[in-house]
Motif scaffolding. Structure first.
Motif, PDB file in Angstrom:
ATOM      1  N   PHE A  86     -30.935 -41.680   2.334  1.00 33.55           N
ATOM      2  CA  PHE A  86     -29.855 -42.183   1.486  1.00 33.55           C
ATOM      3  C   PHE A  86     -29.466 -41.162   0.422  1.00 33.55           C
ATOM      4  CE2 PHE A  86     -28.807 -44.082  -2.632  1.00 33.55           C
ATOM      5  CZ  PHE A  86     -27.577 -44.661  -2.322  1.00 33.55           C
ATOM      6  N   LEU A  87     -30.455 -40.594  -0.261  1.00 36.30           N
ATOM      7  CA  LEU A  87     -30.159 -39.654  -1.340  1.00 36.30           C
ATOM      8  C   LEU A  87     -29.503 -38.377  -0.817  1.00 36.30           C
ATOM      9  CD1 LEU A  87     -33.380 -40.045  -3.512  1.00 36.30           C
ATOM     10  CD2 LEU A  87     -31.066 -40.839  -4.064  1.00 36.30           C
ATOM     11  N   LEU A  88     -29.963 -37.891   0.316  1.00 37.33           N
ATOM     12  CA  LEU A  88     -29.381 -36.667   0.867  1.00 37.33           C
ATOM     13  C   LEU A  88     -27.930 -36.877   1.316  1.00 37.33           C
ATOM     14  CD1 LEU A  88     -32.420 -35.328   2.909  1.00 37.33           C
ATOM     15  CD2 LEU A  88     -31.489 -34.371   0.790  1.00 37.33           C
ATOM     16  N   ALA A  89     -27.584 -38.118   1.596  1.00 39.54           N
ATOM     17  CA  ALA A  89     -26.217 -38.420   2.032  1.00 39.54           C
ATOM     18  C   ALA A  89     -25.328 -38.888   0.884  1.00 39.54           C
ATOM     19  CB  ALA A  89     -26.254 -39.499   3.111  1.00 39.54           C
ATOM     20  N   THR A  90     -25.871 -38.905  -0.330  1.00 38.63           N
ATOM     21  CA  THR A  90     -25.162 -39.464  -1.474  1.00 38.63           C
ATOM     22  C   THR A  90     -24.957 -38.401  -2.547  1.00 38.63           C
ATOM     23  OG1 THR A  90     -26.225 -41.590  -1.057  1.00 38.63           O
ATOM     24  CG2 THR A  90     -25.206 -41.295  -3.213  1.00 38.63           C
ATOM     25  N   ALA A  91     -23.839 -38.484  -3.231  1.00 35.21           N
ATOM     26  CA  ALA A  91     -23.567 -37.583  -4.357  1.00 35.21           C
ATOM     27  C   ALA A  91     -22.699 -38.308  -5.366  1.00 35.21           C
ATOM     28  CB  ALA A  91     -22.863 -36.307  -3.891  1.00 35.21           C
ATOM     29  N   GLY A  92     -22.606 -37.747  -6.546  1.00 33.48           N
ATOM     30  CA  GLY A  92     -21.687 -38.279  -7.535  1.00 33.48           C
ATOM     31  C   GLY A  92     -20.254 -37.888  -7.198  1.00 33.48           C
ATOM     32  N   LYS A  93     -19.338 -38.308  -8.038  1.00 29.65           N
ATOM     33  CA  LYS A  93     -17.938 -37.924  -7.872  1.00 29.65           C
ATOM     34  C   LYS A  93     -17.739 -36.537  -8.483  1.00 29.65           C
ATOM     35  CE  LYS A  93     -14.640 -40.899  -8.107  1.00 29.65           C
ATOM     36  NZ  LYS A  93     -13.653 -41.917  -8.573  1.00 29.65           N
ATOM     37  N   HIS A  94     -17.101 -35.644  -7.711  1.00 29.15           N
ATOM     38  CA  HIS A  94     -16.929 -34.260  -8.160  1.00 29.15           C
ATOM     39  C   HIS A  94     -15.516 -33.797  -7.875  1.00 29.15           C
ATOM     40  CE1 HIS A  94     -21.141 -33.654  -9.207  1.00 29.15           C
ATOM     41  NE2 HIS A  94     -21.385 -34.503  -8.213  1.00 29.15           N
ATOM     42  N   TRP A  95     -15.076 -32.808  -8.631  1.00 26.72           N
ATOM     43  CA  TRP A  95     -13.709 -32.326  -8.511  1.00 26.72           C
ATOM     44  C   TRP A  95     -13.631 -30.877  -8.987  1.00 26.72           C
ATOM     45  CZ3 TRP A  95     -15.571 -35.971 -11.859  1.00 26.72           C
ATOM     46  CH2 TRP A  95     -15.598 -35.625 -13.210  1.00 26.72           C
ATOM     47  N   LYS A  96     -12.591 -30.217  -8.545  1.00 29.33           N
ATOM     48  CA  LYS A  96     -12.373 -28.839  -8.956  1.00 29.33           C
ATOM     49  C   LYS A  96     -11.919 -28.806 -10.411  1.00 29.33           C
ATOM     50  CE  LYS A  96      -9.882 -24.622  -7.732  1.00 29.33           C
ATOM     51  NZ  LYS A  96      -8.900 -23.991  -6.809  1.00 29.33           N
ATOM     52  N   LYS A  97     -12.501 -27.898 -11.163  1.00 28.08           N
ATOM     53  CA  LYS A  97     -12.177 -27.789 -12.586  1.00 28.08           C
ATOM     54  C   LYS A  97     -10.758 -27.280 -12.786  1.00 28.08           C
ATOM     55  CE  LYS A  97     -14.007 -25.703 -16.831  1.00 28.08           C
ATOM     56  NZ  LYS A  97     -15.077 -24.821 -17.353  1.00 28.08           N
ATOM     57  N   SER A  98      -9.999 -27.964 -13.614  1.00 30.41           N
ATOM     58  CA  SER A  98      -8.618 -27.549 -13.892  1.00 30.41           C
ATOM     59  C   SER A  98      -8.575 -26.542 -15.031  1.00 30.41           C
ATOM     60  CB  SER A  98      -7.768 -28.771 -14.254  1.00 30.41           C
ATOM     61  OG  SER A  98      -8.262 -29.373 -15.445  1.00 30.41           O
ATOM     62  N   GLU A  99      -7.471 -25.814 -15.117  1.00 34.62           N
ATOM     63  CA  GLU A  99      -7.345 -24.785 -16.149  1.00 34.62           C
ATOM     64  C   GLU A  99      -7.318 -25.373 -17.554  1.00 34.62           C
ATOM     65  OE1 GLU A  99      -4.021 -22.297 -15.359  1.00 34.62           O
ATOM     66  OE2 GLU A  99      -4.795 -21.553 -13.440  1.00 34.62           O
ATOM     67  N   ASP A 100      -6.875 -26.611 -17.694  1.00 39.23           N
ATOM     68  CA  ASP A 100      -6.802 -27.229 -19.016  1.00 39.23           C
ATOM     69  C   ASP A 100      -7.937 -28.225 -19.250  1.00 39.23           C
ATOM     70  OD1 ASP A 100      -6.001 -29.084 -17.165  1.00 39.23           O
ATOM     71  OD2 ASP A 100      -4.276 -29.813 -18.315  1.00 39.23           O
ATOM     72  N   ALA A 101      -9.050 -28.045 -18.524  1.00 41.88           N
ATOM     73  CA  ALA A 101     -10.180 -28.968 -18.655  1.00 41.88           C
ATOM     74  C   ALA A 101     -10.739 -28.950 -20.073  1.00 41.88           C
ATOM     75  CB  ALA A 101     -11.277 -28.598 -17.666  1.00 41.88           C
ATOM     76  N   VAL A 102     -11.156 -30.104 -20.553  1.00 40.38           N
ATOM     77  CA  VAL A 102     -11.703 -30.201 -21.908  1.00 40.38           C
ATOM     78  C   VAL A 102     -13.202 -29.943 -21.920  1.00 40.38           C
ATOM     79  CG1 VAL A 102      -9.921 -31.828 -22.597  1.00 40.38           C
ATOM     80  CG2 VAL A 102     -12.106 -32.697 -21.721  1.00 40.38           C
ATOM     81  N   ILE A 103     -13.824 -29.782 -20.740  1.00 36.24           N
ATOM     82  CA  ILE A 103     -15.250 -29.483 -20.646  1.00 36.24           C
ATOM     83  C   ILE A 103     -15.433 -28.070 -20.117  1.00 36.24           C
ATOM     84  CG2 ILE A 103     -15.941 -31.877 -20.328  1.00 36.24           C
ATOM     85  CD1 ILE A 103     -16.120 -31.321 -17.321  1.00 36.24           C
ATOM     86  N   CYS A 104     -16.603 -27.473 -20.429  1.00 37.49           N
ATOM     87  CA  CYS A 104     -16.870 -26.106 -19.979  1.00 37.49           C
ATOM     88  C   CYS A 104     -17.664 -26.043 -18.683  1.00 37.49           C
ATOM     89  CB  CYS A 104     -17.621 -25.337 -21.069  1.00 37.49           C
ATOM     90  SG  CYS A 104     -16.556 -24.767 -22.408  1.00 37.49           S
ATOM     91  N   ASN A 105     -18.482 -27.048 -18.401  1.00 40.03           N
ATOM     92  CA  ASN A 105     -19.289 -27.007 -17.181  1.00 40.03           C
ATOM     93  C   ASN A 105     -18.420 -27.228 -15.946  1.00 40.03           C
ATOM     94  OD1 ASN A 105     -19.717 -29.775 -18.686  1.00 40.03           O
ATOM     95  ND2 ASN A 105     -19.739 -30.249 -16.489  1.00 40.03           N
TER      96      ASN A 105
END
Length: 288
Positions: free
Chosen positions: A102-121
């Motif tokens: 189950f864990l190997l088939a599961t992940a959180g929601k992820h997305w490509k970082k945008s140029e105007d992102a308010v976070i650095c990670n």
């Protein structure tokens, strides 16, 4: 003090199987898993350990997850805890394997970082979330990584990517928090709990120089910690890197003694303090 703590844990075992967080409260998946880990480590109350393991297996959902409550199946963060609790139990290899799948088939929601992102990670690097269909964070990712390492999946591509995620979330001056480095241009501060978890998950997997600042941060903080969660994970994190303080056990015993002032700790916290006493080289050294 240790015997008293073991007796207190044993009193929280439920007649139907598993453990409650406090006397008079209901069954909790996480309390059951941590109590099983602690008692098995101490070689105490094998009857309660096996009962707890079996109750966890009974609670496992069809897809392999274990949730914090039947009413909240999306909150599957206790799954890696169950994997730890089932380890070295031949009769629970099948539920452990299903939880890993189950864990190997599961992940959180992820997305490509945008140029105007308010976070650095970098939000595109996959880890694991607390709750289904939410973003990945440091603490649940660290727990899954330890479960994968313990069961021989430490080189799986999901584990390699998750370690990159933790390194990406490491703060510039050392340490980790829940999982952001800076937001709206403001650098965030580390927390001992998150740092201890991350250092456990990365031990023996990344060069020391990459996490040296985080080790230094935790060494400075550990003498000022009083609460069960932060203190336990700080000692486990430092121990995983050979930096456990010589007086660590005294700090843990003092923490247990503070129950005379603040009242009894939750089962999860009592169990983790016992684990911190025993695991001199990090959480996974319990299973070495």
């Amino acid at each position: 003090m240790i015997i008293d703590t073991i007796e207190k844990l044993s009193e929280r075992a439920l007649p139907t199987g598993g453990f409650c967080s406090r006397n008079g409260s209901g069954y909790r998946t996480d309390a059951t898993a941590w109590a099983a880990v602690a008692l098995a480590t101490l070689g105490m109350r094998e009857d309660l350990v096996q009962s707890a393991r079996s109750q966890l297996a009974e609670d496992q959902m069809e897809d392999g997850r274990l949730s914090v409550s039947p009413n909240h199946p999306q909150a599957f963060w206790p799954t890696p805890l169950a994997i730890l609790a089932w380890h070295a139990s031949p009769s629970h290899r099948e539920p452990q394997s299903r939880a890993l799948e189950f864990l190997l088939a599961t992940a959180g929601k992820h997305w490509k970082k945008s140029e105007d992102a308010v976070i650095c990670n970098d939000p595109s690097i996959r880890g694991w979330p607390w709750i289904e269909n939410t973003h990945s964070w440091v603490e649940p990712t660290a727990m899954v990584l330890m479960a994968l390492d313990l069961t021989g999946y430490g080189d799986h591509e999901r584990a390699r990517e998750a370690r990159l995620m933790l390194l990406d979330r490491q703060l510039e001056l050392g340490g980790w928090n829940y999982g952001n480095t800076s937001v709206f241009g403001q650098k965030l501060r580390p927390m001992a709990l998150s740092t201890g978890l991350a250092l456990n998950a990365l031990a023996r997997r990344v060069p020391r120089e990459i996490v040296e600042k985080s080790i230094s941060y935790l060494k400075f903080q550990v003498g000022h910690l009083c609460t069960p969660l932060s203190l336990s994970w700080a000692f486990l994190g430092l121990g995983a890197w050979g930096e456990r303080p010589a007086n660590a056990n005294n700090f843990v015993l003092q923490c247990l003694n503070r129950q005379k002032i603040y009242g009894s700790y939750d089962t999860q916290h009592l169990s983790l303090l016992l684990v911190a006493l025993m695991a001199k080289r990090g959480l996974l050294s319990l299973y070495a």
